[in-house]
Design a protein around this motif. Structure first.
Motif, PDB file in Angstrom:
ATOM      1  N   ILE A  30      30.780 -10.940  -3.352  1.00 20.72           N
ATOM      2  CA  ILE A  30      30.405  -9.575  -3.732  1.00 20.72           C
ATOM      3  C   ILE A  30      29.826  -9.604  -5.142  1.00 20.72           C
ATOM      4  O   ILE A  30      30.508  -9.954  -6.103  1.00 20.72           O
ATOM      5  N   LYS A  31      28.565  -9.258  -5.251  1.00 21.97           N
ATOM      6  CA  LYS A  31      27.863  -9.323  -6.527  1.00 21.97           C
ATOM      7  C   LYS A  31      27.807  -7.940  -7.171  1.00 21.97           C
ATOM      8  O   LYS A  31      27.155  -7.043  -6.660  1.00 21.97           O
ATOM      9  N   ALA A  32      28.539  -7.783  -8.242  1.00 22.95           N
ATOM     10  CA  ALA A  32      28.601  -6.484  -8.907  1.00 22.95           C
ATOM     11  C   ALA A  32      28.404  -6.660 -10.415  1.00 22.95           C
ATOM     12  O   ALA A  32      28.975  -7.574 -11.016  1.00 22.95           O
ATOM     13  N   SER A  33      27.605  -5.788 -10.984  1.00 23.61           N
ATOM     14  CA  SER A  33      27.352  -5.857 -12.427  1.00 23.61           C
ATOM     15  C   SER A  33      28.488  -5.253 -13.238  1.00 23.61           C
ATOM     16  O   SER A  33      28.704  -5.634 -14.389  1.00 23.61           O
ATOM     17  N   ASN A  34      29.206  -4.277 -12.638  1.00 23.50           N
ATOM     18  CA  ASN A  34      30.272  -3.582 -13.370  1.00 23.50           C
ATOM     19  C   ASN A  34      31.498  -3.433 -12.462  1.00 23.50           C
ATOM     20  O   ASN A  34      31.747  -2.368 -11.899  1.00 23.50           O
ATOM     21  N   SER A  35      32.246  -4.522 -12.313  1.00 22.59           N
ATOM     22  CA  SER A  35      33.438  -4.503 -11.458  1.00 22.59           C
ATOM     23  C   SER A  35      34.569  -3.757 -12.161  1.00 22.59           C
ATOM     24  O   SER A  35      34.808  -3.954 -13.354  1.00 22.59           O
ATOM     25  N   ARG A  36      35.258  -2.914 -11.415  1.00 22.80           N
ATOM     26  CA  ARG A  36      36.367  -2.137 -11.960  1.00 22.80           C
ATOM     27  C   ARG A  36      37.542  -2.109 -10.993  1.00 22.80           C
ATOM     28  O   ARG A  36      37.387  -2.282  -9.777  1.00 22.80           O
ATOM     29  N   LEU A  37      38.716  -1.869 -11.568  1.00 26.27           N
ATOM     30  CA  LEU A  37      39.933  -1.659 -10.790  1.00 26.27           C
ATOM     31  C   LEU A  37      40.338  -0.194 -10.899  1.00 26.27           C
ATOM     32  O   LEU A  37      40.045   0.457 -11.901  1.00 26.27           O
ATOM     33  N   VAL A  68      25.793   5.936  -3.508  1.00 24.59           N
ATOM     34  CA  VAL A  68      27.170   5.581  -3.155  1.00 24.59           C
ATOM     35  C   VAL A  68      27.066   4.532  -2.053  1.00 24.59           C
ATOM     36  O   VAL A  68      26.382   4.754  -1.046  1.00 24.59           O
ATOM     37  N   ALA A  69      27.720   3.383  -2.249  1.00 23.36           N
ATOM     38  CA  ALA A  69      27.532   2.274  -1.313  1.00 23.36           C
ATOM     39  C   ALA A  69      28.859   1.577  -1.030  1.00 23.36           C
ATOM     40  O   ALA A  69      29.883   1.835  -1.665  1.00 23.36           O
ATOM     41  N   MET A  70      28.822   0.679  -0.033  1.00 20.94           N
ATOM     42  CA  MET A  70      30.004  -0.120   0.290  1.00 20.94           C
ATOM     43  C   MET A  70      29.579  -1.464   0.865  1.00 20.94           C
ATOM     44  O   MET A  70      28.534  -1.580   1.516  1.00 20.94           O
ATOM     45  N   TRP A  71      30.389  -2.472   0.591  1.00 18.16           N
ATOM     46  CA  TRP A  71      30.266  -3.744   1.277  1.00 18.16           C
ATOM     47  C   TRP A  71      31.231  -3.687   2.456  1.00 18.16           C
ATOM     48  O   TRP A  71      32.451  -3.704   2.277  1.00 18.16           O
ATOM     49  N   LEU A  75      25.999  -2.250   2.194  1.00 21.23           N
ATOM     50  CA  LEU A  75      25.394  -3.403   1.529  1.00 21.23           C
ATOM     51  C   LEU A  75      25.806  -4.696   2.221  1.00 21.23           C
ATOM     52  O   LEU A  75      26.917  -4.802   2.748  1.00 21.23           O
ATOM     53  N   ARG A  76      24.934  -5.657   2.211  1.00 22.43           N
ATOM     54  CA  ARG A  76      25.272  -6.979   2.722  1.00 22.43           C
ATOM     55  C   ARG A  76      25.975  -7.782   1.635  1.00 22.43           C
ATOM     56  O   ARG A  76      25.783  -7.538   0.439  1.00 22.43           O
ATOM     57  N   LEU A  77      26.781  -8.759   2.071  1.00 23.05           N
ATOM     58  CA  LEU A  77      27.391  -9.669   1.098  1.00 23.05           C
ATOM     59  C   LEU A  77      26.282 -10.376   0.325  1.00 23.05           C
ATOM     60  O   LEU A  77      25.216 -10.664   0.858  1.00 23.05           O
ATOM     61  N   ASN A  78      26.569 -10.652  -0.933  1.00 26.24           N
ATOM     62  CA  ASN A  78      25.631 -11.283  -1.856  1.00 26.24           C
ATOM     63  C   ASN A  78      24.530 -10.334  -2.327  1.00 26.24           C
ATOM     64  O   ASN A  78      23.648 -10.749  -3.086  1.00 26.24           O
ATOM     65  N   SER A  96      24.151  -2.612  -9.052  1.00 22.16           N
ATOM     66  CA  SER A  96      24.094  -2.440 -10.507  1.00 22.16           C
ATOM     67  C   SER A  96      25.037  -1.370 -11.033  1.00 22.16           C
ATOM     68  O   SER A  96      25.266  -1.279 -12.245  1.00 22.16           O
ATOM     69  N   GLY A  97      25.572  -0.544 -10.139  1.00 22.19           N
ATOM     70  CA  GLY A  97      26.452   0.526 -10.584  1.00 22.19           C
ATOM     71  C   GLY A  97      27.891   0.074 -10.756  1.00 22.19           C
ATOM     72  O   GLY A  97      28.179  -1.112 -10.913  1.00 22.19           O
ATOM     73  N   LEU A  98      28.805   1.029 -10.725  1.00 21.02           N
ATOM     74  CA  LEU A  98      30.225   0.739 -10.846  1.00 21.02           C
ATOM     75  C   LEU A  98      30.753   0.315  -9.485  1.00 21.02           C
ATOM     76  O   LEU A  98      30.553   1.020  -8.478  1.00 21.02           O
ATOM     77  N   ALA A  99      31.410  -0.835  -9.417  1.00 16.03           N
ATOM     78  CA  ALA A  99      31.905  -1.367  -8.151  1.00 16.03           C
ATOM     79  C   ALA A  99      33.422  -1.538  -8.210  1.00 16.03           C
ATOM     80  O   ALA A  99      33.946  -2.216  -9.097  1.00 16.03           O
TER      81      ALA A  99
END
Length: 260
Positions: free
Chosen positions: A127-134, A50-53, A77-80, A84-87
């Motif tokens: 913000i680099k995310a593989s699976n961006s969600r709302l 579980v992470a956060m920018w 997490l740092r910017l950039n 790989s998870g759900l963001a």
């Protein structure tokens, strides 16, 4: 030195040592509490990251993400830095839904910790995310935005995503760190239960739209059920002006018919 001064100095020394003793006792109790809390957290291994920018836009004393970080329940997490998870990010193109369960289980869940007041200036593109969600429609229960639609805190957003993707126990564990956490579940009980039973993002949107439409209709019904009060002077004047405008329009229409 007189006997009175000596006695006074002894009393001050004893008083000073007594105060230090209380502070030391408080520090020990605090350390013990933190240690017990850490041990209890270690007994509950979170099954995925579980992470956060953290964009450092929020008040550190009120930030739920910072509190989770102090408890060791979230990684910053740092910017950039790619996740790989759900963001959960504003750049998402679809809603989180039960089909995302495997993504969370294998790679975890992340959220953007920023201020809603500064969302327009937030560097979302970094913000680099593989699976961006709302997130779909939900109501905030945090003390800053209580009762406001969609303005969730970090822990509320994480909990909502985890419940929808099938990890309610982990969501409850995170919300338990806040005295108001249970209120989020109470406010959104119906919606969260319905979202969690959807098959995909399309059904999530359908449930959301249905809920909002019903809420609006209930509001209209309540307004119509209110008793009719005598009109105020302002309302009477406005009605007279509207009637005059209608009369003028009717006259112009008749004149146009006559010319034709």
């Amino acid at each position: 030195m007189s006997a009175r001064k000596k006695n006074k100095n002894k009393m001050m020394d004893r008083r000073h040592r007594r105060v230090l003793g209380k502070e030391e006792k408080y520090r020990q109790e605090r350390d013990k509490s933190d240690k017990e809390e850490s041990e209890s957290e270690e007994e509950w291994p979170i099954p995925f990251p579980v992470a956060m920018w953290d964009l450092e836009q929020c008040d550190p004393k009120k930030c739920t993400g910072r509190k989770l970080s102090r408890h060791g329940l979230i990684k910053t997490l740092r910017l950039n830095t790619r996740f790989s998870g759900l963001a959960l990010t504003p750049s998402g193109t679809q809603c989180v839904n039960p089909m995302d369960r495997n993504i969370v289980q294998d790679f975890g869940c992340a959220v953007v910790d920023c201020s809603w007041a500064r969302i327009d200036t937030t560097p979302i593109d970094q913000i680099k995310a593989s699976n961006s969600r709302l997130l779909p429609f939900l109501v905030a229960a945090n003390p800053i935005n209580y009762g406001k639609a969609c303005k969730l805190s970090c822990v509320e957003a994480i909990a909502a995503a985890l419940i929808i993707t099938g990890f309610p126990d982990v969501a409850n564990y995170y919300l338990d760190k806040f005295s108001w956490g249970h209120s989020f579940l109470e406010l959104n009980k119906e919606l969260l239960e319905r979202y969690a039973t959807c098959k995909d993002a399309k059904e999530i949107i359908a449930v959301q739209d249905d809920f909002i439409a019903n809420a609006r209709q209930e509001r209209l019904d309540r307004q119509e059920a209110l008793p009719d009060f005598p009109p105020t002077d302002t309302e009477s004047d406005e009605e007279e002006e509207e009637q005059k405008d209608d009369d003028v329009s009717e006259i112009n229409k008749k004149l146009q018919d006559v010319k034709t």
